[in-house]
Design a protein around this motif. Sequence first.
Motif, PDB file in Angstrom:
ATOM      1  N   GLY A 176       1.005  -7.256   5.075  1.00 25.04           N
ATOM      2  CA  GLY A 176       0.388  -7.409   6.436  1.00 25.04           C
ATOM      3  C   GLY A 176       1.451  -6.788   7.518  1.00 25.04           C
ATOM      4  O   GLY A 176       0.943  -6.193   8.346  1.00 25.04           O
ATOM      5  N   ASN A 177       2.759  -7.009   7.325  1.00 23.30           N
ATOM      6  CA  ASN A 177       3.786  -6.540   8.204  1.00 23.30           C
ATOM      7  C   ASN A 177       3.809  -5.053   8.047  1.00 23.30           C
ATOM      8  O   ASN A 177       3.766  -4.531   9.093  1.00 23.30           O
ATOM      9  N   SER A 178       3.325  -4.480   6.893  1.00 21.38           N
ATOM     10  CA  SER A 178       3.421  -2.872   6.697  1.00 21.38           C
ATOM     11  C   SER A 178       2.376  -2.277   7.506  1.00 21.38           C
ATOM     12  O   SER A 178       2.429  -1.421   8.157  1.00 21.38           O
ATOM     13  N   ILE A 179       1.180  -2.977   7.460  1.00 17.47           N
ATOM     14  CA  ILE A 179      -0.016  -2.564   7.974  1.00 17.47           C
ATOM     15  C   ILE A 179       0.134  -2.615   9.450  1.00 17.47           C
ATOM     16  O   ILE A 179       0.126  -1.739  10.277  1.00 17.47           O
ATOM     17  N   LEU A 364      -2.108   9.775   5.768  1.00 13.18           N
ATOM     18  CA  LEU A 364      -1.143   8.874   5.291  1.00 13.18           C
ATOM     19  C   LEU A 364      -1.119   7.539   5.764  1.00 13.18           C
ATOM     20  O   LEU A 364      -1.219   6.535   5.009  1.00 13.18           O
ATOM     21  N   THR A 365      -1.481   7.255   6.932  1.00 14.98           N
ATOM     22  CA  THR A 365      -1.518   5.864   7.709  1.00 14.98           C
ATOM     23  C   THR A 365      -2.789   5.188   7.170  1.00 14.98           C
ATOM     24  O   THR A 365      -2.638   4.009   6.662  1.00 14.98           O
ATOM     25  N   ILE A 366      -3.775   5.949   7.097  1.00 20.14           N
ATOM     26  CA  ILE A 366      -5.196   5.203   6.475  1.00 20.14           C
ATOM     27  C   ILE A 366      -5.189   4.885   4.991  1.00 20.14           C
ATOM     28  O   ILE A 366      -5.272   3.761   4.699  1.00 20.14           O
ATOM     29  N   GLY A 367      -4.406   5.845   4.228  1.00 19.76           N
ATOM     30  CA  GLY A 367      -4.003   5.465   2.832  1.00 19.76           C
ATOM     31  C   GLY A 367      -3.275   4.299   2.797  1.00 19.76           C
ATOM     32  O   GLY A 367      -3.555   3.387   2.194  1.00 19.76           O
ATOM     33  N   LEU A 368      -2.212   4.302   3.711  1.00 19.22           N
ATOM     34  CA  LEU A 368      -1.249   2.956   3.341  1.00 19.22           C
ATOM     35  C   LEU A 368      -1.798   1.804   3.846  1.00 19.22           C
ATOM     36  O   LEU A 368      -1.688   0.786   3.438  1.00 19.22           O
ATOM     37  N   ILE A 369      -2.627   1.744   4.851  1.00 21.02           N
ATOM     38  CA  ILE A 369      -3.395   0.765   5.312  1.00 21.02           C
ATOM     39  C   ILE A 369      -4.316   0.180   4.375  1.00 21.02           C
ATOM     40  O   ILE A 369      -4.421  -1.277   4.022  1.00 21.02           O
ATOM     41  N   THR A 370      -5.091   0.950   3.892  1.00 17.84           N
ATOM     42  CA  THR A 370      -6.029   0.703   2.632  1.00 17.84           C
ATOM     43  C   THR A 370      -5.320  -0.063   1.423  1.00 17.84           C
ATOM     44  O   THR A 370      -5.704  -0.949   0.823  1.00 17.84           O
ATOM     45  N   PHE A 371      -4.278   0.742   1.145  1.00 24.08           N
ATOM     46  CA  PHE A 371      -3.570   0.382   0.009  1.00 24.08           C
ATOM     47  C   PHE A 371      -3.129  -1.046   0.129  1.00 24.08           C
ATOM     48  O   PHE A 371      -3.018  -2.215  -0.579  1.00 24.08           O
ATOM     49  N   ALA A 372      -2.374  -1.175   1.364  1.00 26.62           N
ATOM     50  CA  ALA A 372      -1.696  -2.482   1.656  1.00 26.62           C
ATOM     51  C   ALA A 372      -2.563  -3.757   1.809  1.00 26.62           C
ATOM     52  O   ALA A 372      -2.495  -4.923   1.222  1.00 26.62           O
TER      53      ALA A 372
END
Length: 471
Positions: A176-179, A364-372
């Motif tokens: 959650g913090n990463s997102i 990249l941001t959308i990828g990281l958000i969905t991954f997290a």
Amino acid sequence: MGEFAKTLNDYVSIVNGWVWGPFMLILLFGTHVFLTIRTRGIQLHIFKAIRLSVTRDNTAEGDISQFGALTTALAATIGTGNIVGVATAIAAGGPGAVLWCWLTGVVGIATKYGEALLAVKYRVKTKDGTMLGGPMYALELGVGEHYGKMFGKVCGIIFALLAGLAAFGIGNMTQGNSIAVMVQDTFHVSTKITGIILAVLTGVVVIGGVKSIAKVCERLVPLMAFFYIIGCIIIIYINRDYVLPALHEIFSSAFSERAVGGGFVGATVITAARFGIARGLFSNESGLGSAPIAAAAAQTRNPVRQALVGMTGTFWDTVIVCALTGIVLVSSILKNPVGLQGLSGGNLTSAAFNAIPGVGPVVLTIGLITFAWSTILGWSYYGERAWEYLAGKKAVLPFRIVWVFVVLIGCVTTLDLVWNIADTLNACMAFPNLISLLLLSGVIVNETRKYLWEHNLDETSTELQIDKSHE
């Protein structure tokens, strides 16, 4: 961070470095190799397993489809480790770390297979028809049957407790913090607003239980993986003149000493292997015992069937996603050694994705958000099952409520200490899980022999076609 928290974090970091040290890496990697040998290279069946993963068997007992169990496990597994973790490994161990990370995924397929097989074989059915399984049940029922009930039960409780606690850290607050931080940096949205929205979305999904989680993951995981892979392929095309040199760097430096230069740190073979193996193990979670908890809920008629489906998770996670990330990063460094030199982790990955004009950082941001977020969903199921094992059905609803609340806390809190504690607990989970894998390796071999090595099944059926030449 207060003085006490800082001091505690320093001590936890020391413990974390020990539990994730050479002994753990050798034990995990050794188990991967051992099970690869004992299963006669179960990896050879990977493409048949991929075909099986998209078939449905609604007549079999289970809570969710085989594909639903796979995507739930992948949701928890594919995360920032695939993106940021590979960059960290390259920065610390050089390009050769990519190959060691990939090899860890290849041999780790056998361990993921063994975990899922034991989870289905020793799963139990509750009064309401729900399937429960995972390392805690394999330890209690499998290890307990062969090596003493008390020993098996104690190991099962230890694993469940570690998994139940680690879930709140590695699978919740840190994600959650990463997102929240990524959304704030990219779109300038307050972490509080992101936390509220994320908590509400998470609550809507997890309150519905495993069927709701699996339904979301079945749609989210293929989409997010496709989205990220397309981004990697675009960058590889942009860097096409540097791809072959990048592959040469990856293979040659994995087995040879290299000096500082070319945008890379100086690294020995030992350093490349250490960081590559560590990141690979952290990324695919083979041997940690988390993914088989989801495998136990699958609709399947035989433990081997779901084990074959389950092992494809490591293939997609490490053999494909981590490999693509590695090629993207190494080719980008070769193309721009001055601009990318000294960068690590998320900064290195962000710089590489800037190669896509205009939309690279957004991709990249959308990828990281969905991954997290998918990791939060997948680990919610792992944590729920761990606490249900410890405290019974009455623990489920309180856990789900607390889980949603903790998502919000994670979004607005600095988490260095939480991350280190969760990472340590994650490593400790592996010890009891590896006990079950090693002590019950004979069970894994016997089940595999009965299903794979002694049958020649019709390809037109819902079973796999297995050639008798493997006998």
